[in-house]
Motif scaffolding. Structure first.
Motif, PDB file in Angstrom:
ATOM      1  N   THR A 181       0.837  -1.207   0.000  1.00 31.68           N
ATOM      2  CA  THR A 181       0.000   0.000   0.000  1.00 31.68           C
ATOM      3  C   THR A 181       0.867   1.250   0.000  1.00 31.68           C
ATOM      4  O   THR A 181       0.603   2.223  -0.725  1.00 31.68           O
ATOM      5  CB  THR A 181      -0.926   0.016   1.229  1.00 31.68           C
ATOM      6  OG1 THR A 181      -1.797  -1.121   1.172  1.00 31.68           O
ATOM      7  CG2 THR A 181      -1.778   1.286   1.259  1.00 31.68           C
ATOM      8  N   LEU A 182       1.927   1.213   0.806  1.00 37.35           N
ATOM      9  CA  LEU A 182       2.813   2.370   0.901  1.00 37.35           C
ATOM     10  C   LEU A 182       3.506   2.638  -0.428  1.00 37.35           C
ATOM     11  O   LEU A 182       3.548   3.777  -0.912  1.00 37.35           O
ATOM     12  CB  LEU A 182       3.842   2.122   2.003  1.00 37.35           C
ATOM     13  CG  LEU A 182       4.779   3.276   2.351  1.00 37.35           C
ATOM     14  CD1 LEU A 182       4.004   4.498   2.819  1.00 37.35           C
ATOM     15  CD2 LEU A 182       5.776   2.834   3.426  1.00 37.35           C
ATOM     16  N   PHE A 183       4.052   1.591  -1.045  1.00 38.23           N
ATOM     17  CA  PHE A 183       4.776   1.796  -2.302  1.00 38.23           C
ATOM     18  C   PHE A 183       3.840   2.156  -3.447  1.00 38.23           C
ATOM     19  O   PHE A 183       4.241   2.888  -4.361  1.00 38.23           O
ATOM     20  CB  PHE A 183       5.624   0.569  -2.630  1.00 38.23           C
ATOM     21  CG  PHE A 183       6.971   0.613  -1.969  1.00 38.23           C
ATOM     22  CD1 PHE A 183       8.087   1.017  -2.674  1.00 38.23           C
ATOM     23  CD2 PHE A 183       7.111   0.307  -0.621  1.00 38.23           C
ATOM     24  CE1 PHE A 183       9.324   1.106  -2.060  1.00 38.23           C
ATOM     25  CE2 PHE A 183       8.341   0.382   0.001  1.00 38.23           C
ATOM     26  CZ  PHE A 183       9.453   0.789  -0.714  1.00 38.23           C
ATOM     27  N   ALA A 184       2.613   1.704  -3.401  1.00 37.94           N
ATOM     28  CA  ALA A 184       1.642   2.129  -4.408  1.00 37.94           C
ATOM     29  C   ALA A 184       1.429   3.638  -4.335  1.00 37.94           C
ATOM     30  O   ALA A 184       1.244   4.309  -5.364  1.00 37.94           O
ATOM     31  CB  ALA A 184       0.316   1.393  -4.208  1.00 37.94           C
ATOM     32  N   SER A 185       1.509   4.184  -3.125  1.00 32.42           N
ATOM     33  CA  SER A 185       1.311   5.634  -2.953  1.00 32.42           C
ATOM     34  C   SER A 185       2.514   6.437  -3.442  1.00 32.42           C
ATOM     35  O   SER A 185       2.422   7.652  -3.606  1.00 32.42           O
ATOM     36  CB  SER A 185       1.045   5.962  -1.480  1.00 32.42           C
ATOM     37  OG  SER A 185       2.225   5.840  -0.695  1.00 32.42           O
ATOM     38  N   PHE A 186       3.647   5.782  -3.682  1.00 36.41           N
ATOM     39  CA  PHE A 186       4.849   6.462  -4.160  1.00 36.41           C
ATOM     40  C   PHE A 186       4.899   6.591  -5.679  1.00 36.41           C
ATOM     41  O   PHE A 186       5.799   7.250  -6.214  1.00 36.41           O
ATOM     42  CB  PHE A 186       6.100   5.712  -3.711  1.00 36.41           C
ATOM     43  CG  PHE A 186       6.330   5.664  -2.224  1.00 36.41           C
ATOM     44  CD1 PHE A 186       5.746   6.599  -1.377  1.00 36.41           C
ATOM     45  CD2 PHE A 186       7.137   4.681  -1.664  1.00 36.41           C
ATOM     46  CE1 PHE A 186       5.951   6.558  -0.011  1.00 36.41           C
ATOM     47  CE2 PHE A 186       7.363   4.637  -0.296  1.00 36.41           C
ATOM     48  CZ  PHE A 186       6.761   5.577   0.538  1.00 36.41           C
ATOM     49  N   VAL A 187       3.980   5.947  -6.360  1.00 40.46           N
ATOM     50  CA  VAL A 187       3.990   5.952  -7.834  1.00 40.46           C
ATOM     51  C   VAL A 187       3.564   7.322  -8.354  1.00 40.46           C
ATOM     52  O   VAL A 187       2.577   7.904  -7.897  1.00 40.46           O
ATOM     53  CB  VAL A 187       3.065   4.861  -8.395  1.00 40.46           C
ATOM     54  CG1 VAL A 187       2.967   4.967  -9.919  1.00 40.46           C
ATOM     55  CG2 VAL A 187       3.557   3.471  -7.997  1.00 40.46           C
ATOM     56  N   GLY A 188       4.333   7.832  -9.308  1.00 39.83           N
ATOM     57  CA  GLY A 188       3.935   9.055 -10.001  1.00 39.83           C
ATOM     58  C   GLY A 188       4.288  10.349  -9.304  1.00 39.83           C
ATOM     59  O   GLY A 188       3.885  11.418  -9.755  1.00 39.83           O
TER      60      GLY A 188
END
Length: 275
Positions: free
Chosen positions: A236-243
């Motif tokens: 979840t955390l790394f998904a929020s780092f995309v873009g």
């Protein structure tokens, strides 16, 4: 006397060396001192941090301590440290405590920080983001075919070299003025997963291929070694780092007087692990 817990870990080994170079007396805790392989001059005590009597012996005469938090051991350490009159504790926390999306990872480290702050001991919190050393997990795939398998190719972090965390820890243990402060620690640049793979390939003189895993595929792999709640928090955390670029902290330079090591530096230094 400075007590170092986690002395055989990625940060602890470098910290022990820096403290010895500064002329400090250093004591380390290890369950297996004969396997610790720490430098000459370190007092290595055989101790289990879950045992009060072991902690009491380790803390006797110690002025300051570096605390690598381990599940189920933080409260006992702090209780004995308070009884021993420890002068300062530097806690290795995590940048995740400042991130809403961090889930259980952030909450666990927040609990450690709360315990330290509530102990009555002078404290400093070090909050590193992603460790460059985490990418050593790519070594098997790089060795066998030059493939890195990872999720979120465009997730950006500002990974930090473990040597820089140790350098900051040394300064906060040796210098006055750090009690009651928390420092966010990052490397010098925001890098996506894909950019790190490219830089690693350049350091190795090879073209590496990034095979992007879906979150479901990554979860299936990670859950064999890590609790499901932690895996879900990481994804979840790394998904929020995309873009979006990662924030870069100036703390390493400000506290040590030196620029933090680049990812290229780290990759070159650890190239043998990928060959």
């Amino acid at each position: 006397m400075i007590l170092v817990t986690g002395a055989t870990g990625n940060v602890g080994r470098h910290l022990v060396n820096l403290l010895l170079q500064a002329g400090e007396q250093v004591r380390a805790i290890s369950r297996n001192p004969e396997r610790a392989d720490l430098p000459e001059g370190v007092e290595v005590i055989r101790a289990d941090m879950s045992r009060e009597e072991d902690l009491r012996a380790a803390l006797q005469g110690a002025d300051r301590a570096f605390l690598f938090p381990a599940a189920g051991q933080v409260h006992g350490f702090l209780s004995e440290a308070a009884k021993a009159g420890l002068g300062h504790v530097v806690l290795l926390s995590a940048l995740a405590v400042t991130m809403k999306q961090a889930g259980v990872i952030g909450s666990v480290h927040a609990e450690y920080e709360q315990a330290v702050a509530g102990s009555g001991l002078p404290w400093t919190f070090l909050r590193p983001g992603a460790f460059m050393a985490n990418d050593l997990r790519w070594a098997p795939g790089v060795k066998n075919g030059g493939v890195v398998r990872a999720p979120f190719a465009e997730a950006a972090t500002a990974p930090i070299d473990e040597r820089d965390i140790a350098a900051v820890a040394a300064r906060t243990l040796l210098d006055d003025g750090h009690a009651g402060k928390a420092y966010a620690l990052t490397g010098p640049a925001s890098l996506t997963t894909a950019e790190r793979v490219r830089i690693l390939g350049e350091a190795l003189g090879r073209d590496l291929h990034l095979e992007e895993l879906s979150p479901e595929q990554a979860r299936e792999q990670m859950i064999t070694q890590t609790p499901a709640a932690v895996v879900d928090s990481i994804l979840t955390l790394f998904a929020s780092f995309v873009g979006r670029p990662a924030d870069v902290s100036p703390a390493v330079r400000e506290l040590t007087g030196s620029a933090p090591h680049t990812y290229a530096d780290w990759a070159a230094r650890n190239a043998a692990a990928f060959r």
